[in-house]
Design an enzyme around this catalytic site. Sequence first.
Site, PDB file in Angstrom:
ATOM      1  N   HIS A   6      -2.758   6.499   4.629  1.00 42.15           N
ATOM      2  CA  HIS A   6      -1.307   6.576   4.785  1.00 42.15           C
ATOM      3  C   HIS A   6      -0.797   7.936   4.299  1.00 42.15           C
ATOM      4  O   HIS A   6      -1.271   8.471   3.291  1.00 42.15           O
ATOM      5  CB  HIS A   6      -0.609   5.494   3.956  1.00 42.15           C
ATOM      6  CG  HIS A   6      -0.723   4.117   4.512  1.00 42.15           C
ATOM      7  ND1 HIS A   6      -1.321   3.826   5.716  1.00 42.15           N
ATOM      8  CD2 HIS A   6      -0.281   2.916   4.016  1.00 42.15           C
ATOM      9  CE1 HIS A   6      -1.254   2.514   5.942  1.00 42.15           C
ATOM     10  NE2 HIS A   6      -0.629   1.953   4.919  1.00 42.15           N
ATOM     11  N   CYS A  12       0.813  -1.216   0.000  1.00 40.37           N
ATOM     12  CA  CYS A  12       0.000   0.000   0.000  1.00 40.37           C
ATOM     13  C   CYS A  12       0.845   1.263   0.000  1.00 40.37           C
ATOM     14  O   CYS A  12       0.560   2.218  -0.735  1.00 40.37           O
ATOM     15  CB  CYS A  12      -0.952  -0.010   1.189  1.00 40.37           C
ATOM     16  SG  CYS A  12      -0.165  -0.410   2.769  1.00 40.37           S
TER      17      CYS A  12
END
Length: 342
Positions: A242, A130
């Site tokens: 994130h 990711c």
Amino acid sequence: MGYRVAVVGATGAVGREMLKTLAERAFPIDEIVALASARSAGQEVSFGDKTVLKVQNLEHFDFTGWDIALFSPGASVSAVHAPRAAKAGCIVIDNTSHFRMEHDVPLVVPEVNPNALKRARRGIIANPNCSTIQMVVALKPLHDLFTIRRVVVATYQAVAGAGKEGMDELFAQSRASFVGDPLKAEQFTKQIAFNCIPHIDRFMDDGATKEEWKMTVETRKILDPDISVFATCVRVPVFIGHSEAITVEFEEPVDLERAREALREAPGVILHDQREDGGYVTPTECVGEDATYVSRLRIDPTVPNGLAFWCVADNLRKGAALNAVQIAETMIALDLIHHKAT
């Protein structure tokens, strides 16, 4: 005419997001099945607003006649069942780490290296980590302009990257801190509530963590093997989304306005960079969004041809489910999936 699609690991956070993303993007589906472990068989998961799927046992499922399988069940499970699905003629798009660095498995971010899909000879395509995905989406247009030599990145990674259990631990610790209960650290090595942990995945011999190693080797495989990458990966008390602080050194002199224009036009990127209070995107603002957001773009005068920026994305969407669905969409566009539905 649509495709027969299996979602493996359908009861997990990423599996549920895959089902949601397929429905939202109106992926051409004739039939869909939700698969998971024996202990999850019989549970129900949603597909779109009106459809409920009963989860079937992956162990006994026959992939013969199915077109596409989106896998996110854990690396050890993918290691067993992804090859089994591919052997049955089903295209596998695997979100786990198991196949990423195998030389004959493409590691793909559609905005960056879609042509790698043409080399999927084993019938398996790997979805990158990711934190790597959002970084290379932002780096690609800059690499095309100025040629990247070196990347230094510090990540601020949400607990959703550790699954539902990680999110539950942040919630439980946050609650416990307010009511005076003891804080238990089970999913993370230290308290995550109101704290930062500079440790994701296991430590390696050179002192880096495996998450940091992943960002290095995956970026080189996806974008350019000549790029040097140094990463420090940190878990932060954010549920989803994130963030990354990225500094890049290029071969050629950097023109800031050309960099801005390239990022504005790049697929999958939204440049939101205003030099004022609030003129940037934070992780809570990217939740549920498809884009990779770039802010705080500025010249780094401490290195030759340096540029720095801030980058955020929803790690469950672009960092996992959305990228997998986009891989499938790209394969269809390139005529690399020939459906078996009748």
